[in-house]
Write a protein that holds these residues in place. Structure first.
Motif, short mmCIF file in Angstrom:
data_model
loop_
_atom_site.label_atom_id
_atom_site.label_comp_id
_atom_site.label_asym_id
_atom_site.label_seq_id
_atom_site.Cartn_x
_atom_site.Cartn_y
_atom_site.Cartn_z
N UNK A 15 -22.95 -47.10 0.02
CA UNK A 15 -22.92 -45.79 -0.61
C UNK A 15 -23.57 -44.73 0.26
N UNK A 16 -24.22 -45.15 1.33
CA UNK A 16 -24.80 -44.19 2.26
C UNK A 16 -23.82 -43.66 3.28
N UNK A 17 -22.52 -43.99 3.11
CA UNK A 17 -21.53 -43.54 4.10
C UNK A 17 -21.07 -42.11 3.87
N UNK A 18 -21.57 -41.47 2.80
CA UNK A 18 -21.22 -40.07 2.55
C UNK A 18 -19.97 -39.87 1.72
N UNK A 19 -19.30 -40.95 1.34
CA UNK A 19 -18.08 -40.86 0.54
C UNK A 19 -18.37 -41.12 -0.93
N UNK A 20 -17.53 -40.53 -1.78
CA UNK A 20 -17.56 -40.83 -3.21
C UNK A 20 -16.46 -41.85 -3.49
N UNK A 21 -16.85 -43.02 -3.93
CA UNK A 21 -15.91 -44.13 -4.07
C UNK A 21 -15.40 -44.21 -5.51
N UNK A 22 -14.20 -43.67 -5.73
CA UNK A 22 -13.56 -43.71 -7.04
C UNK A 22 -12.32 -44.60 -6.99
N UNK A 350 -14.11 -35.87 0.86
CA UNK A 350 -15.00 -37.01 0.84
C UNK A 350 -14.88 -37.90 -0.39
N UNK A 351 -13.68 -37.92 -1.00
CA UNK A 351 -13.47 -38.70 -2.22
C UNK A 351 -12.39 -39.75 -1.97
N UNK A 352 -12.68 -40.99 -2.30
CA UNK A 352 -11.71 -42.08 -2.20
C UNK A 352 -10.98 -42.22 -3.53
N UNK A 353 -9.66 -42.07 -3.52
CA UNK A 353 -8.83 -42.26 -4.70
C UNK A 353 -7.53 -42.92 -4.26
N UNK A 376 -7.90 -43.13 -10.40
CA UNK A 376 -9.32 -43.18 -10.05
C UNK A 376 -10.02 -44.12 -11.02
N UNK A 377 -11.16 -44.59 -10.62
CA UNK A 377 -11.95 -45.47 -11.48
C UNK A 377 -13.42 -45.29 -11.18
N UNK A 378 -14.25 -45.81 -12.07
CA UNK A 378 -15.69 -45.69 -11.93
C UNK A 378 -16.31 -47.06 -11.72
N UNK A 379 -17.40 -47.08 -11.00
CA UNK A 379 -18.18 -48.29 -10.83
C UNK A 379 -19.55 -48.10 -11.44
#
Length: 398
Positions: A15-22, A350-353, A376-379
């Motif tokens: 999670x420190x890679x700067x991306x928002x993982x959705x 910066x968002x992964x979808x 998209x999804x949440x973790x």
């Protein structure tokens, strides 16, 4: 103690890679404990189980440990847990292990809500043996899978009913219990794919009424390893053996090849990770898993409501399906912009979808008519800030 998302985020170095993982449908981020277990396993678990020397015994122990971990995850018997490289491999093996004679004049009931790994293997075996295929359809308004239709779909000739516990695209949770009652009355095998539910909901194969429950570990932060639990070890033993070793017994009969010990070590670590998401959870691992996932579910239900409400207030965004009983997976279309372009714009922010996930449900719901759907999804590491960032990025498209 309330679910502590800040603590959970600290368990995921990526999670420190700067991306928002959705994009958990493509695999949840890997916690540090799992990465460390896999790395250590590759150094120490190179031998195949079966020998009497220490390395072989260690590999055998990690296989047994992986079965016990999955048994704790789904409240099953570890002696009825089959391990494999993927959902599709396990379902294909299950279909091949069933007697060919059982398919003559029979039928299989599939759902358009399911992911392809719980559809394609059954289509292939039905085509091979001349069995009929019947389809359960998705409600075009809500995106849910109505269970009333199974009264007509399942009959005395039904061999298998394959259904998902939760949709990977619209998040809808299926009332598997209602389907199980009908399948049991007809003597059909109920195969439930719980992969999209496992990261968010405590599983209990007995309470669900499933004969077979399937999960895939990458969806909760484990390695790409899948598992298949049987409600009855006796039912598993009646299937044709798939193993290359004629001496194989128990679940090993349905496992054609030896396992990679390092990945199974990661599987065990991933279940331990789930059990540790609540610092106040006590007792045996099964109890800790249930307590932790109850906390995850409560937190993500609120965040999912915030996500859907936020998307609904964006003028050009249309949600696909309106079901409320859901896991945190959402698909939407954007007026005048294809899903591929939306996802590229989100990546610029910066968002992964995901765009145009292969889904018969999305096709049924007409997403293709609007240029495809963004999913998209949440973790357990997702935050309201990330939802707000998604909304701002979509707003800039208008």
């Amino acid at each position: 103690m309330a679910f502590d998302v800040a603590h959970v985020r600290g368990l995921f170095p990526s999670l420190g890679d700067g991306w928002i993982h959705l994009d958990p449908q493509a695999g949840l981020q890997i916690p540090d404990s799992v990465a460390s277990a896999v790395s250590k396993g590759f150094r120490q678990l190179g031998a195949a189980p079966g020998g009497v020397y220490p390395a072989a015994r260690a590999s055998a122990e990690v296989v047994d440990g992986a079965r016990r971990a999955i048994a704790d995850l789904m409240a099953a018997d570890s002696a009825a847990v089959v391990l494999g490289p993927s959902r599709s491999a396990l379902v294909s093996g299950l279909a091949d292990a069933m007697p060919a004679s059982s398919w003559l004049g029979g039928n299989v009931v599939l759902s358009r809500q399911d992911d392809e790994p719980n559809i394609v293997p059954w289509l292939r075996v039905a085509d091979r043996h001349g069995a009929r295929t019947r389809w359960a359809e998705v409600d075009v308004e809500t995106g849910a899978l109505p269970t009333w239709q199974y009264r007509d779909l399942i009959d005395e000739r039904t061999n298998v009913v394959a259904v998902t516990l939760a949709s990977s695209t619209v998040g809808a949770i299926t009332d598997v219990g209602a389907i199980a009652t009908r399948a049991r009355a007809a003597g059909a095998l109920l195969v439930v794919d719980a992969t999209s539910a496992a990261p968010y909901l405590p599983l209990d194969i007995g309470e669900l009424g499933a004969d077979v429950l399937i999960v895939s570990a990458e969806r909760w932060g484990g390695p790409r390893v899948a598992a298949m639990g049987f409600r009855s070890a006796a039912a598993m033993d009646r299937l044709r053996s798939l193993a290359m070793d004629p001496r194989a017994v128990g679940p090993a009969r349905l496992e054609p090849e030896p396992h990679q010990g390092a990945l199974l070590a990661g599987l065990v670590a991933s279940v331990e990770h789930l059990a540790a998401l609540d610092d106040d959870a006590i007792g045996k691992r099964r109890r800790r898993v249930v307590t932790a996932l109850d906390g995850v579910n409560e937190y993500l239900r609120r965040l999912t409501f915030y996500l859907t409400s936020t998307l609904q207030h964006l003028n050009q965004v249309s949600l696909v399906g309106t079901v409320e009983d859901r896991v945190p997976a959402v698909s939407f279309t954007f007026d005048g912009v294809s899903a591929d372009k939306v996802v590229r714009r989100l990546a610029d922010n910066g968002i992964c979808a995901l765009a145009d996930v292969p889904s018969r449900a999305l096709t049924r719901l007409g997403a293709g008519d609007f240029g495809g759907a963004v999913t998209v999804g949440l973790g357990p590491y997702s935050t309201p800030y990330e939802v707000d960032h998604l909304a701002r990025a979509l707003g800039s498209l208008g």
